[in-house]
Motif scaffolding. Structure first.
Motif, PDB file in Angstrom:
ATOM      1  N   LEU A 458       0.796  -1.443   4.952  1.00 47.08           N
ATOM      2  CA  LEU A 458      -0.482  -2.113   5.221  1.00 47.08           C
ATOM      3  C   LEU A 458      -1.433  -1.150   5.939  1.00 47.08           C
ATOM      4  O   LEU A 458      -2.617  -1.050   5.573  1.00 47.08           O
ATOM      5  N   ARG A 459      -0.907  -0.433   6.938  1.00 48.30           N
ATOM      6  CA  ARG A 459      -1.771   0.535   7.650  1.00 48.30           C
ATOM      7  C   ARG A 459      -2.290   1.596   6.673  1.00 48.30           C
ATOM      8  O   ARG A 459      -3.460   1.959   6.718  1.00 48.30           O
ATOM      9  N   ASP A 460      -1.430   2.056   5.777  1.00 47.91           N
ATOM     10  CA  ASP A 460      -1.864   3.062   4.798  1.00 47.91           C
ATOM     11  C   ASP A 460      -2.961   2.496   3.896  1.00 47.91           C
ATOM     12  O   ASP A 460      -3.932   3.173   3.567  1.00 47.91           O
ATOM     13  N   ALA A 461      -2.797   1.234   3.496  1.00 48.67           N
ATOM     14  CA  ALA A 461      -3.792   0.623   2.603  1.00 48.67           C
ATOM     15  C   ALA A 461      -5.135   0.471   3.320  1.00 48.67           C
ATOM     16  O   ALA A 461      -6.193   0.648   2.715  1.00 48.67           O
ATOM     17  N   ILE A 462      -5.086   0.174   4.600  1.00 46.53           N
ATOM     18  CA  ILE A 462      -6.328  -0.014   5.367  1.00 46.53           C
ATOM     19  C   ILE A 462      -7.031   1.322   5.574  1.00 46.53           C
ATOM     20  O   ILE A 462      -8.260   1.417   5.471  1.00 46.53           O
ATOM     21  N   GLY A 463      -6.234   2.371   5.826  1.00 42.42           N
ATOM     22  CA  GLY A 463      -6.803   3.712   5.991  1.00 42.42           C
ATOM     23  C   GLY A 463      -7.624   3.854   7.251  1.00 42.42           C
ATOM     24  O   GLY A 463      -7.484   3.071   8.197  1.00 42.42           O
ATOM     25  N   GLU A 464      -8.527   4.844   7.228  1.00 41.67           N
ATOM     26  CA  GLU A 464      -9.240   5.232   8.459  1.00 41.67           C
ATOM     27  C   GLU A 464     -10.719   4.882   8.393  1.00 41.67           C
ATOM     28  O   GLU A 464     -11.501   5.369   9.197  1.00 41.67           O
ATOM     29  N   GLY A 466     -12.473   2.360   9.167  1.00 45.72           N
ATOM     30  CA  GLY A 466     -13.042   1.687  10.337  1.00 45.72           C
ATOM     31  C   GLY A 466     -13.690   0.345  10.021  1.00 45.72           C
ATOM     32  O   GLY A 466     -14.180  -0.343  10.915  1.00 45.72           O
ATOM     33  N   ASP A 467     -13.730  -0.030   8.717  1.00 43.36           N
ATOM     34  CA  ASP A 467     -14.330  -1.333   8.376  1.00 43.36           C
ATOM     35  C   ASP A 467     -13.320  -2.464   8.489  1.00 43.36           C
ATOM     36  O   ASP A 467     -13.686  -3.639   8.446  1.00 43.36           O
ATOM     37  N   LEU A 468     -12.063  -2.121   8.587  1.00 43.19           N
ATOM     38  CA  LEU A 468     -10.995  -3.114   8.757  1.00 43.19           C
ATOM     39  C   LEU A 468     -10.118  -2.616   9.886  1.00 43.19           C
ATOM     40  O   LEU A 468      -9.838  -1.417   9.971  1.00 43.19           O
ATOM     41  N   ARG A 469      -9.697  -3.533  10.754  1.00 45.00           N
ATOM     42  CA  ARG A 469      -8.763  -3.060  11.784  1.00 45.00           C
ATOM     43  C   ARG A 469      -7.775  -4.166  12.111  1.00 45.00           C
ATOM     44  O   ARG A 469      -8.119  -5.364  12.089  1.00 45.00           O
ATOM     45  N   LEU A 470      -6.564  -3.761  12.375  1.00 42.91           N
ATOM     46  CA  LEU A 470      -5.560  -4.735  12.787  1.00 42.91           C
ATOM     47  C   LEU A 470      -5.896  -5.167  14.204  1.00 42.91           C
ATOM     48  O   LEU A 470      -6.193  -4.327  15.056  1.00 42.91           O
ATOM     49  N   LEU A 471      -5.892  -6.469  14.439  1.00 47.84           N
ATOM     50  CA  LEU A 471      -6.227  -6.940  15.783  1.00 47.84           C
ATOM     51  C   LEU A 471      -5.197  -6.439  16.774  1.00 47.84           C
ATOM     52  O   LEU A 471      -4.009  -6.382  16.463  1.00 47.84           O
ATOM     53  N   HIS A 539      15.648  -4.825  -2.304  1.00 47.71           N
ATOM     54  CA  HIS A 539      16.147  -4.487  -3.643  1.00 47.71           C
ATOM     55  C   HIS A 539      15.259  -3.462  -4.357  1.00 47.71           C
ATOM     56  O   HIS A 539      15.318  -3.320  -5.567  1.00 47.71           O
ATOM     57  N   GLY A 540      14.414  -2.791  -3.585  1.00 49.26           N
ATOM     58  CA  GLY A 540      13.714  -1.633  -4.139  1.00 49.26           C
ATOM     59  C   GLY A 540      12.306  -1.877  -4.666  1.00 49.26           C
ATOM     60  O   GLY A 540      11.698  -0.968  -5.212  1.00 49.26           O
ATOM     61  N   HIS A 541      11.765  -3.096  -4.516  1.00 48.33           N
ATOM     62  CA  HIS A 541      10.399  -3.343  -5.009  1.00 48.33           C
ATOM     63  C   HIS A 541       9.428  -3.306  -3.832  1.00 48.33           C
ATOM     64  O   HIS A 541       9.367  -4.232  -3.035  1.00 48.33           O
ATOM     65  N   GLY A 542       8.672  -2.251  -3.744  1.00 47.00           N
ATOM     66  CA  GLY A 542       7.755  -2.103  -2.609  1.00 47.00           C
ATOM     67  C   GLY A 542       6.475  -2.911  -2.792  1.00 47.00           C
ATOM     68  O   GLY A 542       6.065  -3.177  -3.927  1.00 47.00           O
ATOM     69  N   PRO A 543       5.815  -3.287  -1.687  1.00 45.25           N
ATOM     70  CA  PRO A 543       4.585  -4.072  -1.779  1.00 45.25           C
ATOM     71  C   PRO A 543       3.340  -3.192  -1.779  1.00 45.25           C
ATOM     72  O   PRO A 543       2.227  -3.702  -1.718  1.00 45.25           O
ATOM     73  N   GLU A 544       3.517  -1.838  -1.820  1.00 46.25           N
ATOM     74  CA  GLU A 544       2.387  -0.937  -1.581  1.00 46.25           C
ATOM     75  C   GLU A 544       1.213  -1.208  -2.526  1.00 46.25           C
ATOM     76  O   GLU A 544       0.066  -1.325  -2.096  1.00 46.25           O
ATOM     77  N   ALA A 545       1.519  -1.315  -3.830  1.00 39.51           N
ATOM     78  CA  ALA A 545       0.426  -1.448  -4.802  1.00 39.51           C
ATOM     79  C   ALA A 545      -0.334  -2.753  -4.568  1.00 39.51           C
ATOM     80  O   ALA A 545      -1.576  -2.780  -4.594  1.00 39.51           O
ATOM     81  N   GLU A 546       0.407  -3.821  -4.303  1.00 41.04           N
ATOM     82  CA  GLU A 546      -0.272  -5.119  -4.110  1.00 41.04           C
ATOM     83  C   GLU A 546      -1.078  -5.121  -2.814  1.00 41.04           C
ATOM     84  O   GLU A 546      -2.156  -5.704  -2.751  1.00 41.04           O
ATOM     85  N   LEU A 547      -0.553  -4.467  -1.776  1.00 45.14           N
ATOM     86  CA  LEU A 547      -1.322  -4.404  -0.529  1.00 45.14           C
ATOM     87  C   LEU A 547      -2.621  -3.629  -0.752  1.00 45.14           C
ATOM     88  O   LEU A 547      -3.689  -4.032  -0.286  1.00 45.14           O
ATOM     89  N   ARG A 548      -2.524  -2.513  -1.487  1.00 43.17           N
ATOM     90  CA  ARG A 548      -3.745  -1.738  -1.761  1.00 43.17           C
ATOM     91  C   ARG A 548      -4.732  -2.590  -2.552  1.00 43.17           C
ATOM     92  O   ARG A 548      -5.933  -2.572  -2.306  1.00 43.17           O
ATOM     93  N   MET A 549      -4.194  -3.399  -3.481  1.00 43.63           N
ATOM     94  CA  MET A 549      -5.077  -4.238  -4.289  1.00 43.63           C
ATOM     95  C   MET A 549      -5.791  -5.281  -3.415  1.00 43.63           C
ATOM     96  O   MET A 549      -7.004  -5.477  -3.516  1.00 43.63           O
ATOM     97  N   VAL A 550      -5.038  -5.922  -2.511  1.00 44.93           N
ATOM     98  CA  VAL A 550      -5.660  -6.951  -1.661  1.00 44.93           C
ATOM     99  C   VAL A 550      -6.728  -6.327  -0.765  1.00 44.93           C
ATOM    100  O   VAL A 550      -7.847  -6.840  -0.658  1.00 44.93           O
ATOM    101  N   ILE A 551      -6.383  -5.203  -0.156  1.00 43.80           N
ATOM    102  CA  ILE A 551      -7.355  -4.558   0.744  1.00 43.80           C
ATOM    103  C   ILE A 551      -8.583  -4.119  -0.063  1.00 43.80           C
ATOM    104  O   ILE A 551      -9.730  -4.293   0.364  1.00 43.80           O
ATOM    105  N   GLY A 552      -8.343  -3.603  -1.262  1.00 45.31           N
ATOM    106  CA  GLY A 552      -9.460  -3.210  -2.129  1.00 45.31           C
ATOM    107  C   GLY A 552     -10.337  -4.416  -2.453  1.00 45.31           C
ATOM    108  O   GLY A 552     -11.571  -4.323  -2.452  1.00 45.31           O
TER     109      GLY A 552
END
Ligand SMILES: Cc1ncc(COP(=O)(O)O)c(C=O)c1O
Length: 564
Positions: A458-464, A466-471, A539-552
């Motif tokens: 999630l942190r990677d998807a948000i990136g740097e 500054g328009d989104l920040r974890l509370l 079981h090996g299925h990461g959420p990375e792509a979906e998290l990037r999609m939601v943040i996008g």
């Protein structure tokens, strides 16, 4: 068994076979009642899956009859080919009314006997959380802090239970007993002597039932509610024994915010206790616990009993004041203090829940948040120390609870409950248990590892940017992350703006948790990992792509809002 059959005649034949069972012998009267039951199921399914194939005339007549609230005067005309006379009709109708509670597919039965939050929007076919009654494969879902859509396996388990109930392979009280046993097993609590599980139509209802126990006796009571804005929206109402919604789970029309009949709203006072400072940062456990101790001391000195609601996982995942602090409070105030542990998010460690119960705390939980069961399945756990002390349920709780939710031999407590079983709730729990049971097999280290990978993704998807920040104050190692969104005009989005983003995301088939306000000026959207998501990660299925999609999508929606 869960293929959604869209040909009404075929569905009719399947439903009829269920009712008929292997017994070949049927009288014309039972055949007629079975036809009505089968037709009723078709009508129920048509409400969920519009656009089914055309219904033949003979079936139309049956469906019309099955849908009517009163016995239709010309009922015999609907039963072509059966040797019946008009004098048979009242008995047929009575038999049908007995079958009707199970005469709809699991997907629609599970919408029953909860509250208006499960109502489906007539246009979208979705409830207020954006979830439909059937599995939705194309959905991106990080919404377990609020609600999730049922899984195919969950629906299958629920439908199988309905079929067992119809075939009389199992009756509702056996089903409730099995469900309670399986819940305790999945929570690792099945060996806790004297523990009493009670089913409830939601986490809010479970909290109401727990409050009833906390109010035993007839003296004044001080209710301390930690972080009222970070628990269920109906919880502040039920903590004050008031109706949380305009319709009760049994369908009674009530007045939201008004006292529940027969409950002592006039001898209790509710005080909300803050869990964050003015900057939205969580107060430390020590600060919260000390504030509670002072309040309990004052209430006790004034001759009041105290009911304390603590959070084992708030809407944003906060645990406060935490197990150690609660145990210390119980030692310091051995008399006149009841603790209700709000574990409705079901994100607490089972070993912690066991220690709360050992210490005589009541625990409320659900299978419908982290465990991703269908909304709503609630649970109250009564520790052995309080089981004997549960007072008889007042009449008003008959609008909230079913006899079968409670232990079979608790007649003394449940004499006011006229309704026997709540099939919708039994099916919802059966569906939730599919995930709960599977999740219970995972090693704690594997869960912790998946949660930290989720947080990093999630942190990677948000990136740097500054328009989104974890509370600040997101619990480390937690499964709920709250995300502030920069407002285009400067500052951070408030609840109204976040609701627009949340609704747009849902329209784009991305479900996240409803916005929350942690403190003035500190509102956010919630992105959560659920039990099935963690299992998938193991079981090996990461959420990375979906998290990037939601943040996008969040970013795209914000850009659209300002017309960029
Ligand atoms: C911490 C907490 N407690 C209680 C509840 C109420 O549970 P339910 O929605 O099942 O009534 C919720 C719901 O979101 C919650 O987050």
């Amino acid at each position: 068994v869960i293929d959604i059959v869209t040909d009404p005649a075929l569905q009719f034949a399947q439903e009829l076979a269920l009712w008929r069972g292997p017994k070949a012998k049927e009288t014309p009267q039972t055949q007629a009642a079975h036809r009505l039951a089968a037709a009723h199921a078709i009508a129920a399914q048509a409400r969920l899956v519009p656009g089914a194939a055309a219904v033949p005339d003979w079936l139309h007549r049956l469906i019309d009859a099955a849908r009517s609230e009163q016995m239709p005067p010309d009922l015999t005309a609907a039963f072509a080919g059966l040797d019946l006379t008009d004098s048979d009709v009242p008995a047929i109708w009575q038999s049908f009314l007995r079958l009707r509670p199970l005469a709809e597919p699991a997907a629609s039965l599970m919408l029953r006997d909860s509250d208006s939050r499960l109502d489906l929007d007539p246009v979208s076919g979705l409830n207020r959380y954006g979830c439909g009654p059937l599995p939705q494969s194309e959905l991106v879902s990080f919404s377990s802090s609020t609600a999730t859509t049922i899984s195919p396996d969950g629906l299958r388990a629920a439908e199988l239970l309905r079929q067992r109930l119809i075939s009389a392979a199992c009756d509702a009280s056996l089903a409730a007993a099995e469900i309670k046993r399986d819940i305790l097993a999945a929570m690792g609590l099945n060996d806790l002597a004297g523990l009493v599980p009670v089913l409830a139509s939601s986490g809010t209802t479970a909290t109401l039932l727990a409050t009833h126990i906390g109010l035993r006796g007839d003296g004044p009571v001080q209710v301390l509610l930690l972080g009222p804005e970070e628990t269920g929206s109906g919880v502040p109402h039920v903590a004050a024994v008031r109706h949380p919604a305009p319709r009760s789970p049994t369908g009674a029309v009530v007045v939201e915010g008004q006292p529940i009949r027969g409950m002592p709203s006039d001898r209790l006072q509710v005080e909300g206790v803050p869990i964050r400072d003015a900057d939205g940062l969580p107060l430390t456990s020590a600060v919260v616990a000390e504030g509670l101790a002072v309040r309990i001391e004052t209430a006790r000195a004034a001759g009041k009993r105290v009911v304390l609601h603590v959070l084992e996982g708030s809407k944003t995942g906060l645990v406060t004041p935490g197990l150690k602090a609660v145990l210390a409070l119980r030692q310091r105030f051995p008399q006149g203090l009841d603790v209700i542990v709000d574990a409705c998010q079901m994100r607490a460690r089972p070993s912690d829940l066991r220690r709360y119960l050992d210490a005589g705390c009541l625990v409320v939980a659900t299978g419908s948040k982290f465990m991703a069961g269908p909304a709503f399945c609630g649970l109250l756990l009564i520790p052995a120390a309080l089981a004997e002390a549960v007072p008889p349920l007042p009449e008003g709780l008959a609008d909230y609870s079913w006899r079968g939710d409670w232990p079979e031999d608790w007649e003394r407590v449940c004499a006011t409950l006229p309704r026997s079983a709540n099939p919708g709730l039994l099916l919802r729990w059966r569906a939730a248990l599919v995930e709960m049971t599977a999740f219970a097999q995972l090693a704690p280290e594997a869960i912790a590892d998946a949660l930290s990978r989720f947080a990093q993704a999630l942190r990677d998807a948000i990136g740097e940017d500054g328009d989104l920040r974890l509370l600040p104050g997101n619990p480390a190692g937690g499964s709920i992350h709250t995300l502030a969104v920069a407002a285009p005009a400067g500052g951070w989005m408030d609840m109204a703006a976040l609701r627009v983003v949340y609704t747009e995301l849902a329209r784009n088939r991305c479900l996240i948790g409803q916005p929350v306000a942690c403190a003035p000026g500190h509102a956010g959207l919630r992105i959560s990992a659920s039990a099935p998501l963690i299992r998938a990660m193991v079981h090996g299925h990461g959420p990375e792509a979906e998290l990037r999609m939601v943040i996008g999508k969040v970013r795209a929606i914000v850009r659209e809002l300002v017309g960029v």
